[in-house]
Design an enzyme around this catalytic site. Structure first.
Site, PDB file in Angstrom:
ATOM      1  N   ASP A  63       0.827  -1.203   0.000  1.00  0.00           N
ATOM      2  CA  ASP A  63       0.000   0.000   0.000  1.00  0.00           C
ATOM      3  C   ASP A  63       0.863   1.256   0.000  1.00  0.00           C
ATOM      4  O   ASP A  63       0.352   2.371  -0.110  1.00  0.00           O
ATOM      5  CB  ASP A  63      -0.999   0.010   1.156  1.00  0.00           C
ATOM      6  N   ASP A 102      -1.006  -6.091  -0.046  1.00  0.00           N
ATOM      7  CA  ASP A 102      -1.396  -5.422   1.195  1.00  0.00           C
ATOM      8  C   ASP A 102      -2.904  -5.202   1.231  1.00  0.00           C
ATOM      9  O   ASP A 102      -3.509  -4.782   0.235  1.00  0.00           O
ATOM     10  CB  ASP A 102      -0.712  -4.057   1.298  1.00  0.00           C
ATOM     11  N   LYS A 132      -1.390  -9.371   2.999  1.00  0.00           N
ATOM     12  CA  LYS A 132      -0.635  -8.927   4.175  1.00  0.00           C
ATOM     13  C   LYS A 132      -1.474  -7.922   4.932  1.00  0.00           C
ATOM     14  O   LYS A 132      -2.134  -7.069   4.321  1.00  0.00           O
ATOM     15  CB  LYS A 132       0.702  -8.295   3.782  1.00  0.00           C
ATOM     16  N   GLU A 134      -1.509  -5.429   8.729  1.00  0.00           N
ATOM     17  CA  GLU A 134      -0.723  -4.870   9.820  1.00  0.00           C
ATOM     18  C   GLU A 134      -1.419  -5.105  11.156  1.00  0.00           C
ATOM     19  O   GLU A 134      -2.651  -5.211  11.223  1.00  0.00           O
ATOM     20  CB  GLU A 134      -0.512  -3.363   9.596  1.00  0.00           C
ATOM     21  N   GLU A 201       9.213  -4.303  10.772  1.00  0.00           N
ATOM     22  CA  GLU A 201       9.653  -3.021  10.215  1.00  0.00           C
ATOM     23  C   GLU A 201      10.061  -2.033  11.298  1.00  0.00           C
ATOM     24  O   GLU A 201       9.368  -1.863  12.303  1.00  0.00           O
ATOM     25  CB  GLU A 201       8.536  -2.391   9.366  1.00  0.00           C
TER      26      GLU A 201
END
Length: 286
Positions: A63, A102, A132, A134, A201
């Site tokens: 993204d 994403d 994916k 978060e 990250e």
């Protein structure tokens, strides 16, 4: 007169020409834990995917395209439709790498059911292999819900760009003992929930090392540690297309400088009428 048709097993409607490389699978990626480090780069277009695919185990349709392609201030405004359009392009441009897409902000947080709807849309629209998302322990039930229903999920902990408003910026995470413990616990929760890999990250290095040793799935670092099971960068950052990049980016080229130089040469030749020459124009037939 009879005609016999034979089917080439190396082709399909999605890939009408024989694939030069057999595409990797999610289980194959998971088996790379502790083996040769995994190589992952972002890709947003067919041509970029074509160029990166032979060298990558995974291509991430991140993204981050919101900033890299659309000039948005963050990833927050990115939509499912944007991800689907670019995800389909990357799948069409690749033969080898596992393509991961994403899930954009707002498409999965409300409930596991909402996440499944969004993930199914992305995979149907693109042909990608995985999504994916978060978030840490709070997203573990969603990861389990998707995984149990046949949707491979890559997790993402540490600095999570979609939460930039809550985090207050893009600084490295885990500088306090409490935050460090939470990030490690988040990764372990995602692993136990069935994530096939976890991106780490922007964390202080000991956190990345602890997570890598503490989970059964591969870890993929970005601003984390060389001891992770793989690495990912935004391709445009790595290629030197932007002047400002994060500390963890290594520039492997200066494409911005080379593109500018090429454009300058072109402009000079156009204005001086040195281009086009006979080599670039058509003469009448004799």
């Amino acid at each position: 007169m009879s005609t016999t048709y034979t089917m080439d097993a190396g082709t399909s409607r999605a890939n009408p020409t024989p694939s030069p490389l057999k595409r990797l699978t999610v289980p194959a990626i998971r088996r790379q834990k502790g083996a040769t480090p995994l190589v992952m780069l972002t890709a947003y277009t067919v041509r970029t995917a074509q160029l990166l695919d032979p060298y990558c185990d995974l291509l991430l349709v991140g993204d981050s395209l919101g900033q890299v392609i659309y000039g948005l201030p963050s990833t927050v405004p990115v939509t499912l439709e944007m991800m689907a359009a670019h995800g389909g392009a990357v799948v069409r441009g690749s033969y080898h790498a596992v393509v991961v897409i994403d899930m954009p902000f707002g498409s999965y947080e409300a409930s596991p059911e909402k996440a499944f709807e969004s993930a199914a849309f992305l995979l149907k629209q693109t042909g990608a292999a995985a999504v994916k998302l978060e978030g840490g322990a709070a997203m573990a039930p969603t990861v389990r819900f998707l995984s149990e229903r046949g949707i491979p999920v890559m997790g993402h902990v540490g600095l999570t760009p979609q939460a930039v408003n809550a985090l207050g910026g893009y600084g490295a995470r885990g500088r306090t003992a409490g935050e460090a413990e939470k990030i490690v616990a988040d990764a372990i929760a995602l692993d136990k929930a069935g994530a096939f890999a976890v991106v780490i990250e922007g964390v202080v290095e000991p956190i990345a090392v602890a997570i890598t040793h503490g989970v059964s799935c591969p870890t993929i670092g970005i601003g984390a540690s060389a001891q992770c099971d793989g690495q990912v960068l935004v391709a445009e950052d790595m290629l030197g297309l932007f002047e400002r990049t994060a500390r963890f980016v290594k520039r492997y080229d200066d494409l911005a400088g080379r593109i500018s130089a090429a454009a300058e040469s072109y402009a000079d030749e156009v204005r001086s009428r040195a281009f086009p020459t006979a080599d670039q124009t058509y003469a009448p037939k004799e």
